[in-house]
Scaffold this motif. Sequence first.
Motif, PDB file in Angstrom:
ATOM      1  N   LEU A 103       0.815  -1.214   0.000  1.00  0.00           N
ATOM      2  CA  LEU A 103       0.000   0.000   0.000  1.00  0.00           C
ATOM      3  C   LEU A 103       0.851   1.267   0.000  1.00  0.00           C
ATOM      4  O   LEU A 103       0.406   2.310  -0.476  1.00  0.00           O
ATOM      5  CB  LEU A 103      -0.943   0.000   1.205  1.00  0.00           C
ATOM      6  CG  LEU A 103      -2.115  -0.958   1.104  1.00  0.00           C
ATOM      7  CD1 LEU A 103      -2.715  -1.213   2.479  1.00  0.00           C
ATOM      8  CD2 LEU A 103      -3.164  -0.424   0.139  1.00  0.00           C
ATOM      9  N   THR A 104       2.048   1.197   0.525  1.00  0.00           N
ATOM     10  CA  THR A 104       2.876   2.398   0.635  1.00  0.00           C
ATOM     11  C   THR A 104       3.952   2.493  -0.437  1.00  0.00           C
ATOM     12  O   THR A 104       4.657   3.499  -0.498  1.00  0.00           O
ATOM     13  CB  THR A 104       3.550   2.470   2.022  1.00  0.00           C
ATOM     14  OG1 THR A 104       4.338   1.304   2.229  1.00  0.00           O
ATOM     15  CG2 THR A 104       2.500   2.588   3.119  1.00  0.00           C
ATOM     16  N   ASP A 105       4.089   1.476  -1.275  1.00  0.00           N
ATOM     17  CA  ASP A 105       5.125   1.475  -2.308  1.00  0.00           C
ATOM     18  C   ASP A 105       4.536   0.979  -3.629  1.00  0.00           C
ATOM     19  O   ASP A 105       4.442  -0.227  -3.853  1.00  0.00           O
ATOM     20  CB  ASP A 105       6.287   0.589  -1.870  1.00  0.00           C
ATOM     21  CG  ASP A 105       7.478   0.635  -2.807  1.00  0.00           C
ATOM     22  OD1 ASP A 105       7.323   1.014  -3.990  1.00  0.00           O
ATOM     23  OD2 ASP A 105       8.580   0.275  -2.356  1.00  0.00           O
ATOM     24  N   PRO A 106       4.131   1.890  -4.527  1.00  0.00           N
ATOM     25  CA  PRO A 106       3.491   1.487  -5.789  1.00  0.00           C
ATOM     26  C   PRO A 106       4.369   0.574  -6.650  1.00  0.00           C
ATOM     27  O   PRO A 106       3.850  -0.336  -7.303  1.00  0.00           O
ATOM     28  CB  PRO A 106       3.217   2.810  -6.506  1.00  0.00           C
ATOM     29  CG  PRO A 106       3.303   3.857  -5.465  1.00  0.00           C
ATOM     30  CD  PRO A 106       4.205   3.346  -4.391  1.00  0.00           C
ATOM     31  N   GLU A 107       5.671   0.800  -6.659  1.00  0.00           N
ATOM     32  CA  GLU A 107       6.557  -0.046  -7.463  1.00  0.00           C
ATOM     33  C   GLU A 107       6.594  -1.465  -6.903  1.00  0.00           C
ATOM     34  O   GLU A 107       6.574  -2.438  -7.662  1.00  0.00           O
ATOM     35  CB  GLU A 107       7.958   0.546  -7.516  1.00  0.00           C
ATOM     36  CG  GLU A 107       8.029   1.835  -8.312  1.00  0.00           C
ATOM     37  CD  GLU A 107       9.411   2.461  -8.292  1.00  0.00           C
ATOM     38  OE1 GLU A 107      10.394   1.764  -7.918  1.00  0.00           O
ATOM     39  OE2 GLU A 107       9.517   3.644  -8.644  1.00  0.00           O
ATOM     40  N   LEU A 108       6.645  -1.582  -5.609  1.00  0.00           N
ATOM     41  CA  LEU A 108       6.633  -2.898  -4.977  1.00  0.00           C
ATOM     42  C   LEU A 108       5.292  -3.592  -5.225  1.00  0.00           C
ATOM     43  O   LEU A 108       5.248  -4.797  -5.468  1.00  0.00           O
ATOM     44  CB  LEU A 108       6.916  -2.766  -3.480  1.00  0.00           C
ATOM     45  CG  LEU A 108       7.177  -4.047  -2.701  1.00  0.00           C
ATOM     46  CD1 LEU A 108       8.375  -4.812  -3.260  1.00  0.00           C
ATOM     47  CD2 LEU A 108       7.399  -3.727  -1.237  1.00  0.00           C
ATOM     48  N   ALA A 109       4.210  -2.834  -5.173  1.00  0.00           N
ATOM     49  CA  ALA A 109       2.881  -3.398  -5.447  1.00  0.00           C
ATOM     50  C   ALA A 109       2.810  -3.941  -6.875  1.00  0.00           C
ATOM     51  O   ALA A 109       2.302  -5.051  -7.101  1.00  0.00           O
ATOM     52  CB  ALA A 109       1.802  -2.349  -5.217  1.00  0.00           C
ATOM     53  N   ALA A 110       3.325  -3.184  -7.828  1.00  0.00           N
ATOM     54  CA  ALA A 110       3.312  -3.641  -9.223  1.00  0.00           C
ATOM     55  C   ALA A 110       4.164  -4.896  -9.389  1.00  0.00           C
ATOM     56  O   ALA A 110       3.773  -5.834 -10.097  1.00  0.00           O
ATOM     57  CB  ALA A 110       3.808  -2.524 -10.139  1.00  0.00           C
ATOM     58  N   LEU A 111       5.300  -4.944  -8.728  1.00  0.00           N
ATOM     59  CA  LEU A 111       6.169  -6.120  -8.776  1.00  0.00           C
ATOM     60  C   LEU A 111       5.465  -7.335  -8.168  1.00  0.00           C
ATOM     61  O   LEU A 111       5.526  -8.445  -8.713  1.00  0.00           O
ATOM     62  CB  LEU A 111       7.473  -5.829  -8.030  1.00  0.00           C
ATOM     63  CG  LEU A 111       8.529  -6.922  -8.010  1.00  0.00           C
ATOM     64  CD1 LEU A 111       9.016  -7.244  -9.413  1.00  0.00           C
ATOM     65  CD2 LEU A 111       9.695  -6.494  -7.133  1.00  0.00           C
ATOM     66  N   ALA A 112       4.777  -7.124  -7.058  1.00  0.00           N
ATOM     67  CA  ALA A 112       4.063  -8.223  -6.404  1.00  0.00           C
ATOM     68  C   ALA A 112       2.922  -8.750  -7.265  1.00  0.00           C
ATOM     69  O   ALA A 112       2.744  -9.962  -7.394  1.00  0.00           O
ATOM     70  CB  ALA A 112       3.527  -7.759  -5.051  1.00  0.00           C
TER      71      ALA A 112
END
Length: 175
Positions: A103-112
């Motif tokens: 929720l706090t890191d859009p790049e990490l969310a996209a990677l996940a």
Amino acid sequence: MQADLSPVIAATAQWLTRAYPAPGGALAAALCEVQARQAVTVAARLRYPTAMDAALMGVAGPGGSGRLDWVTGADGGGSGDPDAAAWRTWVDEVVASWAACLLTDPELAALAVAALGGDGHTTGGRAEFRRLVAPDDHDHRAAALLRHPDLLAPVADLHRGQLLDRLSPEQPLVA
């Protein structure tokens, strides 16, 4: 497998939305809940990638919200809701921490979300998790607390390293 994770997803998303509520009316609360549920769904699928993993979690139990309540200073028992103790037992601390990271890191969310591409449970890919990976202005306003990096840091930092390990290119998602 998703049905086996449904209690964990529902309880963990509920914990997140109660700990970081929407600062508005019913529409904001609904948008906040959708974002929490999407983040928790991705986190749960990463945490329990196989039917066996989900079954083992079902036997051992997810752990409950006790530590999360302590870390955030939330009042886990004072809600006046007699059923609160029951649903709080289904909260998964690691899933909540991973969801907070997403929720706090859009790049990490996209990677996940991209990592879920081959898990057999994601139907729409990035579109299925649009409010998580590409929130619009309404989503950001509705989940201002839920997406605030400083507020979520105590929860996100609990298990961020494990999430980063899970998403590293050397680690297969399914063993």
